[in-house]
Design an enzyme around this catalytic site. Structure first.
Site: not given
Ligand code: AMP
Ligand code: ZN
Length: 116
Positions: A32-33, A89, A96, A102, A104
């Site tokens: 995760d970024i 989520n 989400q 995805h 986590h």
């Molecule tokens: P959600 O809020 O459950 O939809 O999770 C989306 C997740 O994606 C968040 O934890 C973000 O930090 C992560 N995210 C967004 N963009 C990227 C990316 N380019 N690379 C890796 N993780 C990302």
């Protein structure tokens, strides 16, 4: 199938970079970024499914594979014994933000319950 403008489909195709930690024929795991724990990895199906509910309905075996891959990610980071959390989520009200399902995988610190 790549869904236009889906961030995680672009990670699957390599159009958006990611730190990949694990890959199978049908899944991809990357860090995760914006990590919320020392281990914070996202495990996704390479095919586009918007939510865990949609995936469960369409391809239950692929959902099971996501869970197996989540465990393998935890083992790879050495947090399978200490414990890890798998979160899906589902829906904007639950936070989400990316509508490509995805898991986590969170671990490496104390994870209270219920989550804060
Ligand atoms: P959600 O809020 O459950 O939809 O999770 C989306 C997740 O994606 C968040 O934890 C973000 O930090 C992560 N995210 C967004 N963009 C990227 C990316 N380019 N690379 C890796 N993780 C990302
Ligand atoms: Zn997608």
């Amino acid at each position: 199938v790549t869904v236009q403008d889906c961030l995680f489909c672009k990670i699957v195709t390599g159009d958006v970079p990611a730190t990949v930690v694990r890959e199978s024929a049908r899944t991809l795991a990357f860090r995760d970024i914006n990590p919320q724990a020392p281990t914070h990895v996202l495990v996704i199906p390479k095919d586009h499914h918007p939510t865990i509910a949609a995936l469960a309905k369409t391809d239950a075996e692929l959902l099971a594979e996501l869970v197996r891959e989540a465990h393998a990610v935890a083992a790879g980071d050495g947090v399978d014994e200490s414990g890890y959390r798998v979160v899906f989520n589902t829906g904007s009200g639950a936070g989400q933000t990316v509508f490509h399902v995805h898991a986590h995988v969170l671990g490496g610190r104390g994870l209270g319950w219920p989550p804060g």
